[in-house]
Design a protein around this motif. Sequence first.
Motif, PDB file in Angstrom:
ATOM      1  N   ASN A  29       0.803  -1.225   0.000  1.00 19.96           N
ATOM      2  CA  ASN A  29       0.000   0.000   0.000  1.00 19.96           C
ATOM      3  C   ASN A  29       0.838   1.277   0.000  1.00 19.96           C
ATOM      4  O   ASN A  29       0.329   2.344   0.286  1.00 19.96           O
ATOM      5  CB  ASN A  29      -0.972  -0.015   1.180  1.00 19.96           C
ATOM      6  N   ILE A  30       2.122   1.172  -0.337  1.00 20.93           N
ATOM      7  CA  ILE A  30       2.989   2.351  -0.435  1.00 20.93           C
ATOM      8  C   ILE A  30       3.566   2.369  -1.852  1.00 20.93           C
ATOM      9  O   ILE A  30       4.074   1.364  -2.335  1.00 20.93           O
ATOM     10  CB  ILE A  30       4.125   2.310   0.608  1.00 20.93           C
ATOM     11  N   ASN A  31       3.488   3.517  -2.497  1.00 19.62           N
ATOM     12  CA  ASN A  31       3.907   3.623  -3.897  1.00 19.62           C
ATOM     13  C   ASN A  31       5.415   3.659  -4.098  1.00 19.62           C
ATOM     14  O   ASN A  31       5.904   3.352  -5.168  1.00 19.62           O
ATOM     15  CB  ASN A  31       3.277   4.859  -4.538  1.00 19.62           C
ATOM     16  N   ALA A  32       6.164   4.046  -3.085  1.00 18.05           N
ATOM     17  CA  ALA A  32       7.617   4.160  -3.226  1.00 18.05           C
ATOM     18  C   ALA A  32       8.291   3.215  -2.236  1.00 18.05           C
ATOM     19  O   ALA A  32       7.742   2.932  -1.170  1.00 18.05           O
ATOM     20  CB  ALA A  32       8.052   5.596  -2.961  1.00 18.05           C
ATOM     21  N   PRO A  33       9.467   2.709  -2.565  1.00 20.78           N
ATOM     22  CA  PRO A  33      10.164   1.832  -1.625  1.00 20.78           C
ATOM     23  C   PRO A  33      10.634   2.587  -0.385  1.00 20.78           C
ATOM     24  O   PRO A  33      10.878   3.798  -0.437  1.00 20.78           O
ATOM     25  CB  PRO A  33      11.353   1.312  -2.431  1.00 20.78           C
ATOM     26  N   VAL A  34      10.749   1.860   0.714  1.00 17.87           N
ATOM     27  CA  VAL A  34      11.336   2.397   1.939  1.00 17.87           C
ATOM     28  C   VAL A  34      12.809   2.001   1.887  1.00 17.87           C
ATOM     29  O   VAL A  34      13.133   0.814   1.916  1.00 17.87           O
ATOM     30  CB  VAL A  34      10.650   1.812   3.189  1.00 17.87           C
ATOM     31  N   LEU A  35      13.705   2.974   1.749  1.00 17.59           N
ATOM     32  CA  LEU A  35      15.130   2.699   1.551  1.00 17.59           C
ATOM     33  C   LEU A  35      15.849   2.645   2.889  1.00 17.59           C
ATOM     34  O   LEU A  35      16.378   3.638   3.386  1.00 17.59           O
ATOM     35  CB  LEU A  35      15.748   3.761   0.628  1.00 17.59           C
ATOM     36  N   SER A  36      15.845   1.450   3.462  1.00 17.98           N
ATOM     37  CA  SER A  36      16.462   1.235   4.757  1.00 17.98           C
ATOM     38  C   SER A  36      16.654  -0.259   4.969  1.00 17.98           C
ATOM     39  O   SER A  36      15.873  -1.068   4.455  1.00 17.98           O
ATOM     40  CB  SER A  36      15.550   1.801   5.851  1.00 17.98           C
ATOM     41  N   GLN A  37      17.662  -0.634   5.732  1.00 22.02           N
ATOM     42  CA  GLN A  37      17.865  -2.048   6.031  1.00 22.02           C
ATOM     43  C   GLN A  37      16.792  -2.557   6.991  1.00 22.02           C
ATOM     44  O   GLN A  37      16.403  -3.713   6.953  1.00 22.02           O
ATOM     45  CB  GLN A  37      19.251  -2.273   6.629  1.00 22.02           C
ATOM     46  N   SER A  38      16.285  -1.685   7.848  1.00 18.87           N
ATOM     47  CA  SER A  38      15.224  -2.026   8.794  1.00 18.87           C
ATOM     48  C   SER A  38      14.081  -1.043   8.617  1.00 18.87           C
ATOM     49  O   SER A  38      14.293   0.117   8.270  1.00 18.87           O
ATOM     50  CB  SER A  38      15.738  -1.957  10.229  1.00 18.87           C
ATOM     51  N   SER A  39      12.872  -1.527   8.878  1.00 16.07           N
ATOM     52  CA  SER A  39      11.706  -0.668   8.721  1.00 16.07           C
ATOM     53  C   SER A  39      10.582  -1.198   9.590  1.00 16.07           C
ATOM     54  O   SER A  39      10.625  -2.335  10.068  1.00 16.07           O
ATOM     55  CB  SER A  39      11.257  -0.653   7.248  1.00 16.07           C
ATOM     56  N   SER A  40       9.580  -0.384   9.792  1.00 14.81           N
ATOM     57  CA  SER A  40       8.338  -0.844  10.413  1.00 14.81           C
ATOM     58  C   SER A  40       7.206  -0.426   9.491  1.00 14.81           C
ATOM     59  O   SER A  40       7.345   0.502   8.689  1.00 14.81           O
ATOM     60  CB  SER A  40       8.162  -0.256  11.811  1.00 14.81           C
ATOM     61  N   HIS A  41       6.104  -1.144   9.599  1.00 16.44           N
ATOM     62  CA  HIS A  41       4.975  -0.862   8.718  1.00 16.44           C
ATOM     63  C   HIS A  41       3.681  -1.218   9.434  1.00 16.44           C
ATOM     64  O   HIS A  41       3.621  -2.211  10.151  1.00 16.44           O
ATOM     65  CB  HIS A  41       5.106  -1.677   7.428  1.00 16.44           C
ATOM     66  N   ILE A  42       2.660  -0.397   9.223  1.00 12.21           N
ATOM     67  CA  ILE A  42       1.320  -0.677   9.733  1.00 12.21           C
ATOM     68  C   ILE A  42       0.434  -0.975   8.528  1.00 12.21           C
ATOM     69  O   ILE A  42       0.274  -0.122   7.657  1.00 12.21           O
ATOM     70  CB  ILE A  42       0.765   0.505  10.549  1.00 12.21           C
ATOM     71  N   PHE A  43      -0.092  -2.192   8.483  1.00 15.79           N
ATOM     72  CA  PHE A  43      -0.979  -2.585   7.386  1.00 15.79           C
ATOM     73  C   PHE A  43      -2.375  -2.037   7.649  1.00 15.79           C
ATOM     74  O   PHE A  43      -2.841  -2.029   8.787  1.00 15.79           O
ATOM     75  CB  PHE A  43      -1.009  -4.116   7.258  1.00 15.79           C
ATOM     76  N   ASN A  44      -3.037  -1.569   6.586  1.00 14.35           N
ATOM     77  CA  ASN A  44      -4.341  -0.934   6.770  1.00 14.35           C
ATOM     78  C   ASN A  44      -5.513  -1.834   6.405  1.00 14.35           C
ATOM     79  O   ASN A  44      -6.647  -1.382   6.373  1.00 14.35           O
ATOM     80  CB  ASN A  44      -4.411   0.402   6.011  1.00 14.35           C
ATOM     81  N   SER A  45      -5.247  -3.111   6.130  1.00 10.84           N
ATOM     82  CA  SER A  45      -6.338  -4.059   5.897  1.00 10.84           C
ATOM     83  C   SER A  45      -5.893  -5.443   6.345  1.00 10.84           C
ATOM     84  O   SER A  45      -4.698  -5.759   6.340  1.00 10.84           O
ATOM     85  CB  SER A  45      -6.743  -4.076   4.415  1.00 10.84           C
ATOM     86  N   ALA A  46      -6.852  -6.259   6.737  1.00  8.64           N
ATOM     87  CA  ALA A  46      -6.570  -7.617   7.194  1.00  8.64           C
ATOM     88  C   ALA A  46      -6.338  -8.530   5.993  1.00  8.64           C
ATOM     89  O   ALA A  46      -6.669  -8.193   4.861  1.00  8.64           O
ATOM     90  CB  ALA A  46      -7.725  -8.121   8.042  1.00  8.64           C
ATOM     91  N   GLY A  47      -5.770  -9.703   6.255  1.00  7.48           N
ATOM     92  CA  GLY A  47      -5.547 -10.694   5.207  1.00  7.48           C
ATOM     93  C   GLY A  47      -4.073 -10.844   4.885  1.00  7.48           C
ATOM     94  O   GLY A  47      -3.201 -10.391   5.620  1.00  7.48           O
ATOM     95  N   ASN A  48      -3.797 -11.507   3.769  1.00  7.19           N
ATOM     96  CA  ASN A  48      -2.416 -11.742   3.340  1.00  7.19           C
ATOM     97  C   ASN A  48      -1.870 -10.555   2.553  1.00  7.19           C
ATOM     98  O   ASN A  48      -2.566 -10.002   1.703  1.00  7.19           O
ATOM     99  CB  ASN A  48      -2.348 -12.996   2.470  1.00  7.19           C
ATOM    100  N   HIS A  49      -0.636 -10.187   2.867  1.00 14.58           N
ATOM    101  CA  HIS A  49       0.052  -9.098   2.174  1.00 14.58           C
ATOM    102  C   HIS A  49       1.463  -9.564   1.842  1.00 14.58           C
ATOM    103  O   HIS A  49       2.114 -10.218   2.651  1.00 14.58           O
ATOM    104  CB  HIS A  49       0.128  -7.847   3.062  1.00 14.58           C
TER     105      HIS A  49
END
Length: 158
Positions: A30-50
């Motif tokens: 759900n993000i249009n651009a990559p997150v350029l980092s060796q480590s990251s966190s993310h909050i998914f905005n919908s249930a199910g498989n991603h």
Amino acid sequence: SVCLGSPMFFSGTALPAVDTVRLWGWLFENINAPVLSQSSSHIFNSAGNHDVVFFASHAGYAGCATSIQKPVFVRTKPVGAFTNNNICAGLSTNLSDSSFSPDSAAITAWWGDLGNGQTSNIKNPQVLYNSTDTVTIRLVVQTGSCVSDTISKSLIVK
């Protein structure tokens, strides 16, 4: 897996080739651009498989990156709920659990503020209210690591 609305933490590694890694990144659905980092966190905005993609490049640009894709299952929060019969002052009453999990995970823990100074961590607590009043009962339930939002229900003790 992770609970809907909770952050999930990611960290990637890559074996060194001839040169050190110059570019790290993550791709989330759900993000249009990559997150350029060796480590990251993310909050998914919908249930199910991603699907989540991790990539690393020794050349320093994405065209020469090695990547790996892994699925993440995002669980829905359980929904706390209870029913009760008429509540009469001076008589014990049972609060019957009717909590559920939209993704069918088992409810594993309960916590309730019974509105009379008592708390409970059992599924169907028995409670006594000594006088007529309006009481507010609060309930939180848990499935594994997913915790419900607190529900509050005002009841009239007759």
